[in-house]
Structure formats: structure tokens, C-alpha cells
Design an enzyme around this catalytic site. Structure first.
Site, PDB file in Angstrom:
ATOM      1  N   GLY A   1       0.770  -1.103  -0.018  1.00 24.93           N
ATOM      2  CA  GLY A   1       0.180   0.061  -0.015  1.00 24.93           C
ATOM      3  C   GLY A   1       0.767   1.192   0.113  1.00 24.93           C
ATOM      4  O   GLY A   1       0.785   1.970  -0.781  1.00 24.93           O
TER       5      GLY A   1
ATOM      6  N   THR B   1       0.962  -8.934 -15.433  1.00 23.87           N
ATOM      7  CA  THR B   1       2.021  -8.649 -15.639  1.00 23.87           C
ATOM      8  C   THR B   1       3.135 -10.210 -15.918  1.00 23.87           C
ATOM      9  O   THR B   1       2.708 -11.180 -15.353  1.00 23.87           O
ATOM     10  CB  THR B   1       2.972  -7.772 -14.575  1.00 23.87           C
TER      11      THR B   1
ATOM     12  N   ALA C   1       8.948  -3.907  -5.365  1.00 20.20           N
ATOM     13  CA  ALA C   1       7.863  -3.175  -5.665  1.00 20.20           C
ATOM     14  C   ALA C   1       7.828  -2.555  -7.250  1.00 20.20           C
ATOM     15  O   ALA C   1       7.063  -1.612  -7.421  1.00 20.20           O
ATOM     16  CB  ALA C   1       8.459  -1.609  -5.048  1.00 20.20           C
ATOM     17  N   ALA C   2       8.249  -3.563  -8.100  1.00 16.91           N
ATOM     18  CA  ALA C   2       7.956  -3.185  -9.686  1.00 16.91           C
ATOM     19  C   ALA C   2       6.648  -3.104  -9.827  1.00 16.91           C
ATOM     20  O   ALA C   2       5.838  -2.482 -10.581  1.00 16.91           O
ATOM     21  CB  ALA C   2       8.692  -4.160 -10.348  1.00 16.91           C
ATOM     22  N   GLY C   3       5.895  -4.306  -8.932  1.00 17.48           N
ATOM     23  CA  GLY C   3       4.236  -4.612  -9.089  1.00 17.48           C
ATOM     24  C   GLY C   3       3.564  -3.570  -8.659  1.00 17.48           C
ATOM     25  O   GLY C   3       2.714  -2.929  -9.357  1.00 17.48           O
ATOM     26  N   ASP C   4       4.074  -3.055  -7.550  1.00 18.17           N
ATOM     27  CA  ASP C   4       3.208  -1.692  -6.919  1.00 18.17           C
ATOM     28  C   ASP C   4       3.507  -0.514  -7.692  1.00 18.17           C
ATOM     29  O   ASP C   4       2.461   0.443  -8.016  1.00 18.17           O
ATOM     30  CB  ASP C   4       4.044  -1.398  -5.696  1.00 18.17           C
TER      31      ASP C   4
ATOM     32  N   SER D   1      13.383   3.188  -4.699  1.00 17.88           N
ATOM     33  CA  SER D   1      13.647   2.725  -6.302  1.00 17.88           C
ATOM     34  C   SER D   1      12.531   3.383  -6.737  1.00 17.88           C
ATOM     35  O   SER D   1      12.626   3.270  -8.191  1.00 17.88           O
ATOM     36  CB  SER D   1      13.757   1.458  -6.319  1.00 17.88           C
TER      37      SER D   1
HETATM   38  O1  RIB Z   1       5.528  -5.475  -3.145  1.00 19.92           O
HETATM   39  C1  RIB Z   1       6.513  -5.390  -2.460  1.00 19.92           C
HETATM   40  C2  RIB Z   1       6.276  -5.152  -0.831  1.00 19.92           C
HETATM   41  O2  RIB Z   1       5.667  -6.460  -0.617  1.00 19.92           O
HETATM   42  C3  RIB Z   1       7.434  -4.964   0.045  1.00 19.92           C
HETATM   43  O3  RIB Z   1       7.795  -3.572   0.134  1.00 19.92           O
HETATM   44  C4  RIB Z   1       7.060  -5.688   1.092  1.00 19.92           C
HETATM   45  O4  RIB Z   1       7.006  -4.750   2.263  1.00 19.92           O
HETATM   46  C5  RIB Z   1       5.800  -6.313   0.738  1.00 19.92           C
HETATM   47  O5  RIB Z   1       4.700  -5.866   1.350  1.00 19.92           O
END
Ligand code: RIB
Length: 281
Positions: free
Chosen positions: A41, A197, A227-230, A269
């Protein structure tokens, strides 16, 4: 500038960068240790902010020192944290992450305060778009899905059983290929768009079984895929809300996701819009 609301998790990521990921029962040594703000989140909120959106974030943290460490980059980045609640007697969420030299990772999350985000006390924000993921209780996400009046995007990660109303209310569902396989036919309850993805092989955007766009990321040197997917999730939501075509929005999201793999750590990043445009060019 769209107003994006994110309801989701905050974690402090404890990261070991090793040559390779261990197999079950194995010890891998000579890793380098790092600590980074993370949580799906929080990463999505900061990614949206760095890509140019106004962002309000709803989350729960503990009252421990990890909370401020985990929120530091969101605060510095100008994310509205007035919806972040400090909960007594529970620890802030922690993620234990191993990153291999290839950039692949393994993640184990101890959710702590993220479990305290209860549907009955949830204030569903007013915004152009709402992004949720599944590191907070599913019934809170379901309530947000039902009440939110705007573009609703949900990243179905980590994969778990969800109330069908989440899929029925989603304008955009984001899954990686492993999650897509896990959810299987249940995703057909979604009448909105589904983005899938495939890492370095790019992504597809489909609606009710028809592929409406495909894109590939630019080739880059991968350091850490965390965090690429985020970042992809935030970028695709913003681009679609801005009115970009499905093709352009997916290309933008693939480039943003790729840009997030070029440095260590989840939040350090996350790229700016200028970083993404530079990569696209
Ligand atoms: O999507 C990456 C995240 O997944 C990380 O930052 C970690 O905290 C987990 O929640």
C-alpha cells in the site's frame, strides 16, 4: 493532477541481498543487510505521488519506532498521511525480504498493525481513483470497493480468497502471472479491465477475455524487483484516469515498473514521471 486514494499496508522491509535465494532448509551467507520503507500500500501511494498525483493514504501502523521509519519517505514525498492511524500494542508490519543477484526476491510478511484496518472504522476517501491491495483485511477492501465512487483499482496481491464484490466493483484488477494462475476462472467475475504482468516479458490488458493492449518494458539492468508490481499498479491507474489509451497506459506502466527495479529497496527505487519518460524515450 488526479487525486489518488490508497488504502493499504505499511511495512518496514528488512532486506538481505545475497548471491541467490536459499532453497528450503538451506543457509545462504555473505548477504548485505538493508532496511527500507515498504508495504504494498505504502509503495503504491508513494509511486503514485512520484508519478505526479496528489495522494491520500489510509493505513495502520504501530506506535513503535518502526512506524516512523516506515512512513519517512511518504512524509518526505508529500503523501497526505492524515488517514494513517497509530494503533497501541501491535507492532508495525515487517517484511523479511531476500533479494538475489538476479533481482528476484522472496518475501515473508508479518502484518502486525496492518491487520487492524477494520471495515467498521474505515473512512472511504473521496478521490478520482482508489487503489487497494490484499495486505490489509479483505473485508475492509470489500467495504471500500462497495462504497467508493470513482475508478476502483485492486492489486490482488498477495493471492488469497476475496469477496466476489471486490471483483465486481473493480474497474481495474492487477495481477502477476503467478497470481493470475492462482485466481484462474474466478477473475471472470470482473467486468472491468484485468492487467496481467509477466516480468521482463511485459504485460497485457484484457476485458472479459479479450486482450485490448500488450506492452513490453524497456531493457534495463535489474538490481531489485521489489515494488516493481506496486509501481506498475500506480502508474497504470494514473495513466488510465488521465485518459491515456489502453496501449499508452500499459506502455507507461511497464516502463515505470522497469524503472523501479534499477535500485535496491522498495521505496528508494520508485521513479518520478521524468524518470519514466526518459526510459520510454
Ligand atoms: O510489493 C513489495 C512489498 O511487498 C514490499 O515492500 C514488502 O513490504 C511486501 O509487502
Amino acid at each position: 493532477m488526479p487525486l489518488i486514494a490508497v488504502i493499504g499496508s505499511v511495512n518496514l522491509d528488512i532486506v538481505a541481498k545475497a548471491d541467490r535465494l536459499p532453497v528450503a532448509g538451506e543457509t545462504v551467507t555473505n548477504a548485505e543487510l538493508g532496511r527500507f520503507p515498504g508495504g504494498k500500500g505504502a509503495n503504491q501511494a508513494l509511486a503514485a505521488r512520484r508519478l505526479g498525483a496528489e495522494v491520500m493514504f489510509v493505513a495502520c501502523v504501530g506506535t513503535d519506532s518502526a512506524a516512523e521509519e516506515a512512513l519517512a519517505l511518504l512524509r518526505e514525498g508529500g503523501v497526505d498521511l492524515s488517514g494513517v492511524v497509530s494503533v497501541d500494542d501491535v507492532p508495525t508490519g515487517v517484511a523479511l525480504i531476500t533479494v538475489a543477484a538476479s533481482g528476484e526476491n522472496q518475501i515473508v510478511v508479518a502484518p502486525g498493525a496492518n491487520r487492524s484496518l477494520a471495515p467498521e472504522s474505515l473512512q472511504v476517501p473521496i478521490a478520482d481513483a482508489l487503489i487497494c491491495q490484499l495486505e490489509v483485511p479483505g473485508d475492509a477492501v470489500a467495504r471500500a470497493a462497495q462504497e467508493f465512487d470513482g475508478f476502483f483499482a485492486v492489486n490482488l496481491a498477495p493471492a488469497m480468497h476475496v469477496d466476489v464484490s471486490i471483483l465486481q466493483h473493480a474497474d481495474l484488477v492487477i495481477v502477476n502471472e503467478t497470481e493470475a494462475a492462482w485466481y484462474g476462472d474466478s477473475l471472470s467475475a470482473c467486468t472491468g479491465m484485468i492487467a496481467t504482468t509477466y516480468g521482463a516479458d511485459g504485460a497485457t490488458l484484457s476485458r472479459q477475455g479479450d486482450v485490448i493492449a500488450k506492452a513490453k518494458p524497456p531493457q534495463i539492468e535489474v538490481v531489485d524487483t521489489t515494488a516493481a508490481g506496486d509501481t506498475f499498479t500506480a502508474a497504470l491507474t494514473i495513466a488510465l484516469v488521465e485518459g491515456q489509451s489502453p496501449e499508452d497506459a500499459l506502455q507507461f506502466a511497464c516502463a515505470a515498473g522497469a524503472a523501479a527495479t534499477m535500485k535496491m529497496g522498495a521505496q528508494p527505487s520508485l521513479p518520478t514521471r521524468a524518470d519514466v519518460i526518459a526510459l520510454l524515450n
